[in-house]
Design an enzyme around this catalytic site. Structure first.
Site, PDB file in Angstrom:
ATOM      1  N   SER A  39      38.902 -41.209 -42.423  1.00 47.19           N
ATOM      2  CA  SER A  39      38.102 -41.423 -43.633  1.00 47.19           C
ATOM      3  C   SER A  39      38.782 -42.383 -44.610  1.00 47.19           C
ATOM      4  O   SER A  39      38.109 -43.179 -45.260  1.00 47.19           O
ATOM      5  CB  SER A  39      37.771 -40.095 -44.319  1.00 47.19           C
TER       6      SER A  39
ATOM      7  N   ASP B 280      43.655 -46.711 -36.994  1.00 50.17           N
ATOM      8  CA  ASP B 280      42.503 -46.391 -37.853  1.00 50.17           C
ATOM      9  C   ASP B 280      41.914 -47.649 -38.471  1.00 50.17           C
ATOM     10  O   ASP B 280      40.698 -47.820 -38.535  1.00 50.17           O
ATOM     11  CB  ASP B 280      42.902 -45.434 -38.987  1.00 50.17           C
TER      12      ASP B 280
ATOM     13  N   PRO C 174      34.338 -36.233 -43.220  1.00 47.44           N
ATOM     14  CA  PRO C 174      35.216 -35.314 -43.943  1.00 47.44           C
ATOM     15  C   PRO C 174      36.583 -35.959 -44.182  1.00 47.44           C
ATOM     16  O   PRO C 174      37.089 -36.673 -43.318  1.00 47.44           O
ATOM     17  CB  PRO C 174      35.319 -34.100 -43.011  1.00 47.44           C
TER      18      PRO C 174
ATOM     19  N   LEU D 294      39.768 -38.142 -38.900  1.00 49.33           N
ATOM     20  CA  LEU D 294      38.638 -38.968 -38.466  1.00 49.33           C
ATOM     21  C   LEU D 294      38.650 -40.347 -39.139  1.00 49.33           C
ATOM     22  O   LEU D 294      37.682 -41.095 -39.050  1.00 49.33           O
ATOM     23  CB  LEU D 294      37.306 -38.248 -38.729  1.00 49.33           C
TER      24      LEU D 294
ATOM     25  N   ALA E 253      38.305 -45.914 -43.263  1.00 49.67           N
ATOM     26  CA  ALA E 253      36.882 -46.275 -43.332  1.00 49.67           C
ATOM     27  C   ALA E 253      36.478 -46.583 -44.775  1.00 49.67           C
ATOM     28  O   ALA E 253      35.750 -47.546 -45.039  1.00 49.67           O
ATOM     29  CB  ALA E 253      36.022 -45.137 -42.769  1.00 49.67           C
TER      30      ALA E 253
END
Ligand code: PMV
Length: 312
Positions: free
Chosen positions: A102, A146, A95, A100, A105
């Site tokens: 994203s 991250d 999401p 998280l 990533a």
């Protein structure tokens, strides 16, 4: 023709968010159950992106993709590729804007896909530098946590831009729950700064205490001490709330997890929305806690084994 591919995954910060911005360490876990797969292929026309969030020319991508876009452009320049004639695509269920990782990533997987398209492999440092170009667009002064963790397949200790692996004997389960509300990392990071300006002594004390929690967590992981880790997580949540980065939804989910038997619970990532973590002693308890979290309003939950070292 040739297709370049890249793989990363979501991450959850176990302990140390926000304090890490001030040089303290943090511990983060890649989430194998939330992978990101990217491809790059040559195709005439403008530079195009196909993803769940948006499909179209990269130049017209919405604000939520500003960070990956900046990283993609930096990667093209780094590889000496033109800003046209390439189609990029991502496949993932991470999401967006939930703490998280994203954006890191997405940026990292696409950077690898572009390098792979021209037969190159990015070094960890190249990966880091390119993803950080995007992360700086997302929130000004990113620690790099991250960028590092979404590229890792193992839990990491992170401090001052560098990672090292951890001795991991803890056999517990983490429940990750999404409040369903967008996290606001940029605002939360600014709010912590303003707390420190208004209350210098208390601000410094809280940041140092969060750093100490991270240092103590190393032994909890190495010596399989789930009770101690749980207590530390809940204490960290209280400190993060005092710094101003929790939210009513996060506090409600933390309370619901503890009431359902969690060993500890805390927000994860930037906060003021986004996700929280609950520590469960075993799989049965994790299931009970996940159900309680959904009843308390969680939009989604994921289960993660703390001794899972590699993506399945
Ligand atoms: O919201 P996320 O998952 O991007 O995490 C941000 C973590 C912070 O410590 C709040 C900021 C940072 O740059 O490390």
């Amino acid at each position: 023709g040739r297709v370049g591919t890249g793989h990363t995954r979501a991450k959850a910060i176990l302990v140390g968010e926000h304090a890490v911005v001030y040089g303290e360490p943090a511990i983060a876990l890649p989430l194998a159950s939330l992978p990101m797969r990217a491809t790059a292929r040559r195709e005439d026309g403008p530079l195009t992106l196909e993803s769940v969030l948006y499909s179209g020319t990269l130049a017209d991508a919405p604000e939520v993709l500003a960070a990956p876009r900046a990283a993609i452009e930096a990667t093209l320049d780094h590889l000496g590729l033109p800003h046209h004639g390439i189609t990029l695509s991502t496949e993932s269920t991470i999401p967006a804007a939930r703490g998280l990782g994203s954006s890191a990533a997405t940026a990292g997987a696409l950077a690898h896909a572009l390098a792979d398209l021209v037969g190159r492999t990015l070094t960890p440092q190249e990966h880091f530098d390119l993803v950080q170009v995007g992360e700086r667009v997302a929130h000004g002064n990113p620690s790099g946590l991250d960028a590092r963790t979404t590229a890792s397949t193992e839990p990491v200790w992170f401090q001052a831009g560098e990672i090292r692996s951890l001795d991991l004997a803890l056999r517990a389960h983490l429940v990750v729950a999404d409040t369903g509300v967008h996290g606001r990392t940029r605002v939360a990071v600014a709010d912590v700064r303003s707390f420190r300006d208004r209350h210098p002594a208390r601000g410094a004390e809280l940041v140092a205490a969060l750093g100490q929690i991270t240092r103590d967590t190393v032994d909890d992981l190495a010596l399989d001490r789930p009770q101690d880790l749980g207590a530390r997580m809940t204490r960290a949540h209280g400190m993060l709330a005092e710094l101003g980065v929790s939210s009513p939804e996060l506090d409600r989910l933390v309370g619901a997890a503890l009431a359902a038997g969690a060993l500890g619970a805390k927000l994860t990532g930037g906060g003021q929305g986004g996700c929280m973590l609950a520590l469960a002693a075993d799989a049965t308890s994790a299931g009970t806690i996940a159900a309680a979290l959904r009843r308390a309003g969680a939009a989604r939950t994921w289960l993660h084994r703390t001794d899972a070292r590699r993506p399945a």
